[in-house]
Design a protein around this motif. Structure first.
Motif, short mmCIF file in Angstrom:
data_model
loop_
_atom_site.label_atom_id
_atom_site.label_comp_id
_atom_site.label_asym_id
_atom_site.label_seq_id
_atom_site.Cartn_x
_atom_site.Cartn_y
_atom_site.Cartn_z
N LEU A 1 16.61 -24.18 -76.78
CA LEU A 1 15.35 -24.58 -75.97
C LEU A 1 14.81 -23.78 -74.97
O LEU A 1 13.70 -23.73 -75.06
CB LEU A 1 15.94 -25.97 -75.57
CG LEU A 1 15.98 -27.20 -76.91
CD1 LEU A 1 16.51 -28.41 -76.39
CD2 LEU A 1 14.75 -27.52 -77.51
N GLY A 2 15.69 -23.52 -74.11
CA GLY A 2 15.25 -22.54 -72.94
C GLY A 2 14.51 -21.46 -73.31
O GLY A 2 13.54 -21.03 -72.68
N PHE A 3 14.82 -21.04 -74.47
CA PHE A 3 14.09 -19.55 -74.96
C PHE A 3 12.68 -19.74 -75.11
O PHE A 3 11.89 -18.91 -74.80
CB PHE A 3 14.95 -19.24 -76.48
CG PHE A 3 14.78 -18.02 -76.84
CD1 PHE A 3 15.42 -16.81 -76.32
CD2 PHE A 3 13.43 -17.85 -77.69
CE1 PHE A 3 14.98 -15.67 -76.80
CE2 PHE A 3 13.16 -16.40 -78.07
CZ PHE A 3 13.95 -15.39 -77.70
N ALA B 1 26.36 -27.40 -68.83
CA ALA B 1 26.10 -26.27 -69.76
C ALA B 1 24.83 -26.49 -70.48
O ALA B 1 23.95 -25.29 -70.70
CB ALA B 1 27.32 -26.49 -70.59
N PHE B 2 24.29 -27.79 -70.98
CA PHE B 2 23.18 -27.85 -71.62
C PHE B 2 22.08 -27.62 -70.62
O PHE B 2 21.15 -26.65 -71.01
CB PHE B 2 22.94 -29.24 -72.41
CG PHE B 2 21.87 -29.49 -72.89
CD1 PHE B 2 21.56 -29.02 -74.36
CD2 PHE B 2 20.95 -30.40 -72.45
CE1 PHE B 2 20.28 -29.28 -74.76
CE2 PHE B 2 19.59 -30.66 -73.20
CZ PHE B 2 19.58 -30.17 -74.31
N LEU B 3 21.86 -28.23 -69.60
CA LEU B 3 20.70 -28.19 -68.77
C LEU B 3 20.52 -26.78 -68.06
O LEU B 3 19.53 -26.25 -67.98
CB LEU B 3 20.86 -29.12 -67.72
CG LEU B 3 20.72 -30.60 -68.10
CD1 LEU B 3 20.91 -31.62 -66.80
CD2 LEU B 3 19.46 -30.96 -68.71
N LEU B 4 21.61 -26.26 -67.71
CA LEU B 4 21.87 -24.87 -66.97
C LEU B 4 21.69 -23.82 -68.02
O LEU B 4 20.77 -22.98 -67.80
CB LEU B 4 22.78 -24.64 -66.24
CG LEU B 4 22.98 -25.35 -64.75
CD1 LEU B 4 24.27 -25.08 -64.27
CD2 LEU B 4 21.93 -24.93 -64.14
N GLY B 5 22.11 -23.97 -69.17
CA GLY B 5 21.93 -22.87 -70.25
C GLY B 5 20.36 -22.85 -70.37
O GLY B 5 19.85 -21.79 -70.44
N MET B 6 19.64 -23.95 -70.51
CA MET B 6 18.33 -24.22 -70.71
C MET B 6 17.34 -23.50 -69.70
O MET B 6 16.62 -22.76 -69.65
CB MET B 6 17.86 -25.50 -71.10
CG MET B 6 16.37 -25.98 -71.49
SD MET B 6 16.23 -27.46 -72.11
CE MET B 6 15.31 -28.02 -70.85
N HIS B 7 17.75 -23.98 -68.47
CA HIS B 7 17.02 -23.61 -67.36
C HIS B 7 17.28 -22.11 -66.96
O HIS B 7 16.32 -21.55 -66.52
CB HIS B 7 17.69 -24.59 -65.87
CG HIS B 7 16.95 -24.15 -64.74
ND1 HIS B 7 15.70 -24.24 -64.35
CD2 HIS B 7 17.52 -23.48 -63.82
CE1 HIS B 7 15.55 -23.89 -63.26
NE2 HIS B 7 16.39 -23.12 -62.85
N SER B 8 18.36 -21.45 -67.35
CA SER B 8 18.61 -20.11 -66.52
C SER B 8 18.12 -19.33 -67.66
O SER B 8 17.92 -17.97 -67.40
CB SER B 8 20.14 -19.82 -66.37
OG SER B 8 20.86 -19.84 -67.62
N VAL B 9 17.87 -19.55 -68.84
CA VAL B 9 17.24 -18.82 -69.84
C VAL B 9 15.75 -18.71 -69.67
O VAL B 9 14.97 -17.48 -70.02
CB VAL B 9 17.80 -19.31 -71.33
CG1 VAL B 9 16.82 -18.40 -72.28
CG2 VAL B 9 19.09 -18.87 -71.35
N VAL B 10 15.07 -19.52 -69.22
CA VAL B 10 13.66 -19.76 -69.05
C VAL B 10 13.00 -18.44 -68.24
O VAL B 10 12.40 -17.84 -68.64
CB VAL B 10 13.14 -21.02 -68.35
CG1 VAL B 10 11.57 -21.02 -67.73
CG2 VAL B 10 13.37 -22.18 -68.94
N ALA B 11 13.76 -18.01 -66.85
CA ALA B 11 13.04 -16.93 -66.41
C ALA B 11 13.39 -15.48 -67.14
O ALA B 11 12.32 -14.93 -66.97
CB ALA B 11 13.89 -16.93 -65.10
#
Lengths: 160, 334, 504
Positions: free
Chosen positions: C27-29, C60-70
């Motif tokens: 999702l973050g991607f 894991a879900f929220l940060l996985g998403m959040h950290s990929v965004v940048a």
């Protein structure tokens, strides 16, 4: 070169105007609200005036005043470049007007369609395909999934 | 690209309303809650909590969606609800409780009349409190008055309860405060207290509560709004020396009774309003909602529409001279 | 300490947690790639799904998403010149310039690899500094934050280019940016400054529409003028071979990447500095690191170091940004505010315990960011060569698409038509600045730092009088400011001594 010179003068003039307005507006504010706008506005005004003066007085040398930034392409014939600049600016402003008049969900596919047909002179198949994708993005993602509040176009607001 | 479109189709399909099987008004429709702030804040979190449970209590089980319409401390959202949104019961809004004061003091840009809104109620009350760092030596209000060194109160800026509430206490109750505005958010003030840049702050009880539980600060003064667990604290109005001070404090704190207000556009049909009011009232008694609210630290305390309107009218009843006087002390802002 | 570090890693490799993280990354991607799909909006949308998860899974879900965004936001910045996220705009300056030279692959490789290195270094720096991080954050009060803003503003001088005239224009841009930052209600007197009676302007201008306007619109105009694809009519072979080249670049300039990662981590830890600051300061530092004028001239025209610096800082700051949220309960951004809500939901109280009793949870978060970045970069590397080919698509097809992304990206910051007007105004300003040789980076720097400087100046003076000037960290930062300010002049002098006669 003449037009570029004019533009340099105008940009510096605009900056000076902004600084002047900031200083003028700050006259009505209490000290603490006004301090920073003044501390910023005064040097901005002075330096902008200096830049104005320099852009009138001195012919610019090729490499002087080089900014850490890209430069617009110079490969294209200036007359063509000018025509294209005005055209794209027209499209950009037109897109905004289209959004205001018809609202996002209609304006986006419509704009994509018109641009591809008129400016891009693309074939029908490609045009319709890309228009469809843009509509899908707009309506599926932003409208249905994210529920962004898209204001109704003025055209429809008038009717209802 | 293909994957993306597939994902979009899939996700979009989740949101397309299902088949109809009844004659209820909300059958197959979408109820939109306009939130006057960006995602993540208190107003947004309350709205998203109710978004989840409201469909259970509205006949026809409509889809409920949240639309964030931030700006001008939710005046933009309130204007939208008042004059743009259709009064068909499909759009409702939640906005700053302080908008009552914005209307009273005739803030530029206010184009709504809160008394004419179709009120649903408020999902929670909250009271402003004054809290000081646990190691500050002053234990009583009297200590705060007689403090030799002024007590540094961190604040965001005029118009917020972090500023106006302590400012009134300083002005009318003679507390020895030094107000330091400029923090970018109320949680930044909390950090300033932790690093001893500030000694205390004003602000909503619910937002300070986690820090009270952690032992960083202790509550000292509350407002007239009664909130469980802090009933015994001294009330600001009792500390004010003058009648004027008491009156201004009352106006400032009264809107806190409807801390998370919900309203529909004026002229929404009465039967639709009844459905919405009932749904909110029932949802706020829902066991699952209450359990989730407790976990996420969102206190629920439903105030019915009639009472909400009374609160609004009470604030707006001020004579013009009083409204003028209030403008000197309370500003509407972030 | 060390065992918590390792245990934290172990927790995220339980298969269920790992799968949930993969979903978050997926999702973050897309969230990062698409301007308009904001990180915080999507996080808020996803909150209902995490109610049933365990704490480790939820993060894991929220940060996985959040950290990929940048990370993926950089891809959009490089390819189209539209910032995928508000925090990835600095990559445009050199990244997109490289794409125009037909080096999109190399730029993307560099952006992704530096992101990865940044995330790793950020995580390790964070792990090492856990024992001192609380005192460190508490040392930085308003006076220190004010001085940090001043140091940042001083970077304007090195972001301006060489020569007196360039410096003049750089400072003009910086002052303009500072002035723009003053728009909105002022927190001292509650006055509406430069709002022209518009409710929309009460809260000040938003970073995203300003950045999208400044950067995307001039690029669109340039693309239309050239009438070609983004990469022009260059031979196609440069394109595909580039990704490895970009990865190698990261290690060719490894120390720069490391330094910028550390800058990012540090700025991330500091509460209240905001997401936009780290990448611009790193960009300024990358420009400074160039040796000699000839080398500096390349910046803004596709120097890979201009991609590496912000790329690294962007991801390393995410780890640091966790600290104010988890150790003090003070979220630094709206994404972190939503994360804080998730903390409560999971029954975790943010506070000093997170650096002590629950250190494993904290480290599992840091590790999630690292692993998420490794996966994203690995997956992206497969696609990058394909993505780079987008720069060969006819401009006439791309332009409506890019304009759509720019408009929707700007609009979603406030969901207000005013966003579009801001986009247009700053688009024209950006275009005029390009035409006149005014650098845009100082303007952005001034804009992101103006409010921080003003607010913390007042807090410092009201709270401490003038005694704050003598605080030790403040003194160090004053010296640092002077060094940053004089740096270009020292260089200028040296150059003047050696080449002065030749050019005169």
């Amino acid at each position: 070169m003449k037009t570029a010179l004019n533009l340099r003068f105008l940009l510096a003039f605009a900056a000076a105007l902004a600084a002047f307005y900031a200083l003028y507006a700050s006259l009505h504010w209490p000290f603490r609200a006004a301090l920073f706008p003044r501390v910023i506005g005064i040097p901005l005004l002075l330096l902008a005036l200096a830049e104005m003066l320099l852009s009138v007085l001195r012919e610019e040398k090729e490499r002087e005043g080089h900014a850490v930034d890209f430069e617009l392409t110079t490969d294209v014939d200036p007359v063509v470049a000018r025509k294209r600049t005005l055209a794209i600016l027209g499209w950009i402003v037109g897109f905004l007007l289209l959004i205001v008049l018809t609202g996002f969900p209609i304006a986006v596919p419509l704009f994509v369609f018109l641009y591809l047909r008129i400016a891009g002179r693309e074939g029908w198949v490609l045009t319709i395909l890309i228009t469809g994708v843009s509509w899908l993005f707009m309506d599926g993602l932003f409208n249905r999934l994210l529920h962004l509040p898209f204001p109704q176009g003025w055209l429809f607001a008038l009717w209802s | 690209m293909r994957q993306l479109t597939a994902l979009l189709f899939f996700l979009a399909s989740l949101w397309i309303p299902g088949f109809s099987h009844g004659a209820a008004y909300y059958e197959g429709k979408t109820l939109t809650i306009v939130v006057g702030y960006k995602p993540g804040g208190g107003y947004d979190r309350y709205a998203r909590l109710f978004q989840k449970f409201l469909p259970r209590y509205i006949p026809g089980n409509p889809t409920v969606v949240i639309q964030n319409m931030p700006g001008a401390n939710s005046i933009i959202a309130a204007n939208h609800i008042y004059s743009v949104a259709k009064p068909d019961g499909l759009t409702i809004g939640t906005f700053n409780n302080g908008l009552v004061i914005a209307q009273l003091t005739k803030v530029e840009g206010v184009r709504f009349d809160l008394t004419k809104m179709a009120w649903i109620g408020s999902t929670a009350s909250d009271a402003a409190i004054l809290a000081v760092r646990a190691d500050v030596p002053h234990k009583t209000v009297d200590d705060l008055r007689k403090a030799k060194e002024p007590i540094v109160i961190g604040a965001t800026g005029p118009g917020s309860s972090t500023y106006d509430f302590p400012a009134l206490l300083k002005e009318f109750a003679g507390l020895n405060f030094k107000l330091v505005p400029g923090y970018s958010s109320s949680s930044d003030v909390m950090l300033a207290i932790e690093r001893k840049e500030a000694d205390g702050r004003g602000g909503s009880y619910a937002s300070i509560l986690p820090f009270i539980e952690r032992g960083l600060v202790r509550p000292m003064i509350r407002t007239r709004v009664v909130v469980p667990e802090i009933e015994k604290l001294p009330v600001d109005e009792d500390l004010a020396a003058s009648a004027k001070g008491k009156a201004i404090m009352a106006v400032r704190s009264t809107p806190e009774i409807i801390y998370r207000p919900y309203a529909a556009p004026p002229g929404t049909p009465a039967e639709t309003m009844k459905i919405l009011r009932d749904a909110f009232a029932k949802a706020s008694r829902d066991k699952d909602l209450l359990a989730e609210a407790k976990k996420t630290k969102l206190p629920i305390d439903f105030v019915a529409a009639e009472d909400a309107v009374k609160v609004v009218q009470e604030v707006l009843r001020q004579p013009p001279e009083m409204a003028q006087e209030i403008t000197k002390y309370i500003k509407f802002g972030d | 300490m060390l065992d918590a570090f390792i245990l934290g890693l172990a927790t995220i490799f339980q298969w269920q947690t790992f799968l949930i993280m993969l979903l978050g990354i997926f999702l973050g991607f897309w969230v990062g790639l698409l301007p308009g799909l904001g990180g915080s909006t999507t996080l808020a949308l996803m909150l209902p799904f995490i109610y049933k998860m365990s704490p480790v899974e939820a993060f894991a879900f929220l940060l996985g998403m959040h950290s990929v965004v940048a990370t993926t936001g950089d891809i959009t910045s490089v390819l189209f010149g539209v910032p995928g996220e508000g925090t990835t705009a600095a990559t445009i300056l050199d990244g997109h310039a490289m794409a125009k030279k037909g080096e999109a692959g190399r730029a993307l490789g560099a952006a992704l690899m530096s992101s990865l290195v940044g995330a790793l270094i950020g995580a390790f720096a964070l792990a090492l500094s856990i024992p001192v991080v609380r005192p460190l954050v508490l040392t930085f009060g308003a006076p220190e934050l004010f001085m940090l803003a001043v140091v940042g503003i001083a970077f304007i001088s090195s972001l301006s280019g060489q020569g007196g005239r360039a410096l003049l224009r750089g400072i003009l841009g910086g002052l303009l940016g500072l002035l723009i930052a003053m728009v909105g209600q002022d927190p001292q007197a509650g006055v509406q400054r430069f709002t022209f009676g518009q409710l929309y302007l009460w809260g000040g201008l938003d970073l995203v529409p300003v950045l999208v306007g400044l950067f995307a619109i001039p690029e669109i105009i340039d693309l239309a003028i050239r009438g070609t694809a983004i990469a022009g009519d260059l031979p196609k072979e440069n394109l595909s071979s580039g990704v490895w080249e970009g990865i190698k670049d990261t290690f060719r300039h490894f120390w720069l990447t490391v330094r910028c990662s550390l800058i990012g981590t540090f700025i991330g830890i500091m509460p209240g500095l905001g997401g936009g600051v780290a990448q611009w300061i790193s960009y300024g530092h990358a420009v400074q690191s160039a040796r000699g004028d000839e080398e500096r001239r390349g910046f803004g025209r596709g120097d890979v170091r201009g991609v590496l610096g912000p790329g690294a800082a962007n991801n390393s700051k995410e780890g640091g940004a966790l600290i104010p949220t988890i150790a003090f309960g003070v979220p630094g951004s709206s994404a972190m505010a939503i994360l804080l809500g998730a903390f409560f939901l999971q029954g975790i109280m943010p506070g000093p315990d997170m650096l002590d009793k629950y250190l494993v949870v904290t480290f599992s978060m840091v590790w999630t960011m690292v692993v998420a970045n490794i996966i994203t970069v690995a997956v992206s590397l497969i696609f990058l060569n394909q993505l780079a080919k987008l720069t060969l698509v006819r401009g006439s097809i791309l332009i409506p698409f890019i304009l759509f992304l720019a408009f929707i990206g700007a609009y979603t910051s406030n969901n207000h038509l005013g966003d579009l007007l801001v986009l247009l105004v700053f688009g024209l300003l950006g275009y005029a600045m390009i035409c006149c040789g005014w650098p845009r980076a100082p303007l952005v720097l001034g804009f992101v730092l103006g409010k921080i400087a003003e607010n913390n100046f007042y807090i410092s003076t009201i709270r401490y009088g003038s005694s704050w000037l003598l605080r030790p960290v403040v003194l160090i930062l004053i010296i640092l400011t002077v060094v940053v300010l004089l740096y270009p002049f020292i260089r200028f002098e040296r150059k003047g001594a050696s080449e002065g006669d030749a050019t005169a």
